[in-house]
Design an enzyme around this catalytic site. Structure first.
Site, PDB file in Angstrom:
ATOM      1  N   ALA A   1       0.874  -1.348  -0.324  1.00 44.96           N
ATOM      2  CA  ALA A   1       0.136  -0.411   0.010  1.00 44.96           C
ATOM      3  C   ALA A   1       0.897   1.187  -0.094  1.00 44.96           C
ATOM      4  O   ALA A   1       2.289   0.884   0.273  1.00 44.96           O
ATOM      5  CB  ALA A   1      -1.152   0.106   1.107  1.00 44.96           C
ATOM      6  N   LYS A   2       0.336   2.399  -0.334  1.00 49.77           N
ATOM      7  CA  LYS A   2       0.831   3.789  -0.065  1.00 49.77           C
ATOM      8  C   LYS A   2      -0.099   4.632   0.206  1.00 49.77           C
ATOM      9  O   LYS A   2      -1.004   4.348   0.189  1.00 49.77           O
ATOM     10  CB  LYS A   2       1.616   4.054  -1.233  1.00 49.77           C
TER      11      LYS A   2
END
Ligand code: NAD
Length: 410
Positions: free
Chosen positions: A102-103
């Site tokens: 994720a980011k």
């Protein structure tokens, strides 16, 4: 300009071709699982309300809860966040951690905010993405423009409504359940991989020369560790400027200067250097440790180094990578080289869940084992398939995620 999203897509397609992935599996592995765009209104110190845009992209969670940093930088947008989230999926898979990728981030210049404004922004952003987070769902960490203090605010905001949850973020202050060794983990991991590669590519180690763009969490810790290993760090730049000394910079003194001045520029024991001039320096290791997309078709031909080490995420455009390959300059790819941060984040998360504390030497020894194992695996596949290290790393990571997707079913 080539954005980080484009770089990630290009690299993915190349590796998917190599593995012969089906059209549907390509889509399952390339499209984000889900993504959030949120409005972040912040009361500024002068009474105005400024509205920023925040993002959290969960790219793939087939192998575990999604994991990835939070970036505060003016360039943050959905496309960049998507590219960085996918890179996290491949990084956690390559290092064989039980996480997906994720980011997140906010399009803001954190240097332009007061400490109080930064806290209010962090709390509002956390509140708006909180439904996506959780120790077994999605676990943020620091990235460019954020640090342990930002993680502490995220922890507090999340915990104040849901009960004390230290495992909700990693890269926290040690006093709040952070892990010893996390702050320098990315720089330490880069050093470990470089040292292994130096042996294989027959490059000098003690006395070898390195030039670094970026003197934040990654760049400064890396410079300190390389210096202590006996390498000469001959130049460092940051957003304000840079400093060069071909005899080798006194890195501890430079760090002290940067702490006080907020930049490496103006350090007394060296000559000023610009970010453009940095790339042309003759050295053994050229290490981008700041932004993505900085090595381009316009400067890849100028590089006078013997190896490029991607401490930053996505610093090399595909065209630049091709030019470097034609010039015979090997490249240590980002999601191998800079994986030390997420490895120790994993150790931090497990310590939080078990309510245990590891000693620093345990953390560093376990990090070293993980990094060496991943590097050796990549090097072996690169040799067997006769492909560059990046392609080999992708092949390993994509295969692991594809298998997990397949086993979990639809
Ligand atoms: P940071 O915010 O601590 O430091 C960033 C550095 O880059 C600063 O020295 C800043 O001055 C410099 N910089 C920013 N814009 C610049 C520009 N236009 N020109 C030159 N220098 C510029 O960030 P960080 O955590 O050290 O992250 C740096 C890179 O490493 C990013 O690409 C990040 O995604 C990657 N990374 C970070 C971690 C981590 O654990 N923090 C882990 C893996 C990868």
């Amino acid at each position: 300009m080539y954005g980080l999203g484009d770089i990630a897509v290009n690299q993915f397609e190349h590796a998917a071709d190599l593995l012969g992935l089906s059209e549907s599996m390509r889509k399952r592995l390339s499209l984000p699982f889900r993504e959030f765009t949120v409005q972040v209104p912040v009361l500024m110190d002068d009474g105005r309300v400024e509205v920023f845009l925040g993002y959290r992209v969960q790219h793939n969670g087939a192998r575990g809860p999604t994991k990835g940093g939070i970036r505060y930088h003016p360039s943050v947008d959905l496309a960049e966040t998507r590219g960085l989230a996918s890179l996290m999926t491949w990084k956690t898979a390559l290092l064989d951690l039980p996480f997906g990728g994720a980011k997140g981030g906010v399009g803001v210049d954190p240097r332009a905010l007061s400490n109080n404004e930064l806290e209010r922004l962090t709390r509002k952003f956390t509140e708006r993405i909180a439904l996506a987070l959780g120790p077994y769902r999605d676990i943020p960490a620091p990235d460019m423009g954020t640090n342990a203090q930002v993680m502490a605010w995220m922890l507090d905001e999340y915990s104040s409504k849901r009960g004390y949850s230290p495992a909700i973020v990693t890269g926290k202050p040690v006093g709040l359940g952070g892990s010893l060794g996390r702050e320098e983990a990315t720089g330490r991991g880069v050093t470990i991989v470089m040292r292994e590669a130096a042996r294989d590519f027959e490059l000098p180690w003690k006395g070898g020369t390195a030039a670094i763009q970026g003197f934040g969490n990654v760049g400064a810790n890396l410079a300190m560790i390389l210096h202590s290993e006996g390498l000469r760090v001959i130049a460092v730049t940051d957003i304000e400027g840079g400093i060069c000394n071909t005899a080798g910079l006194d890195v501890p003194a430079l760090r002290e200067h940067a702490r006080k001045a907020g930049t490496v520029a103006g350090f007394a024991h060296g000559d000023p250097i610009t970010n453009e001039e940095l790339w042309k320096l003759e050295c053994d290791y050229m290490i981008p440790a700041a932004l993505g997309g900085v090595l381009t078709k316009d400067n890849a031909g100028d590089l006078q180094c013997r190896m490029v080490v991607e401490a930053a995420n996505g610093p090399t455009t595909p065209i630049a990578e091709k030019i470097l390959a034609e010039r015979g300059i090997p490249l240590l790819p980002d999601f191998l080289a800079n994986a030390g941060g997420v490895v120790v984040s994993y150790f931090e998360w497990t310590q939080n869940l078990q309510q245990m504390r590891w000693e620093l030497d345990e953390v560093n020894a376990a990090l070293e084992r993980k990094m060496i194992a991943a590097y050796r695996e990549v090097q072996t596949v690169a040799g067997e398939k006769n492909v560059p290290l990046r392609t080999a790393a992708y092949a390993i990571a994509l295969k692991r995620v594809a298998e997990a997707e397949q086993m979990r079913g639809l």
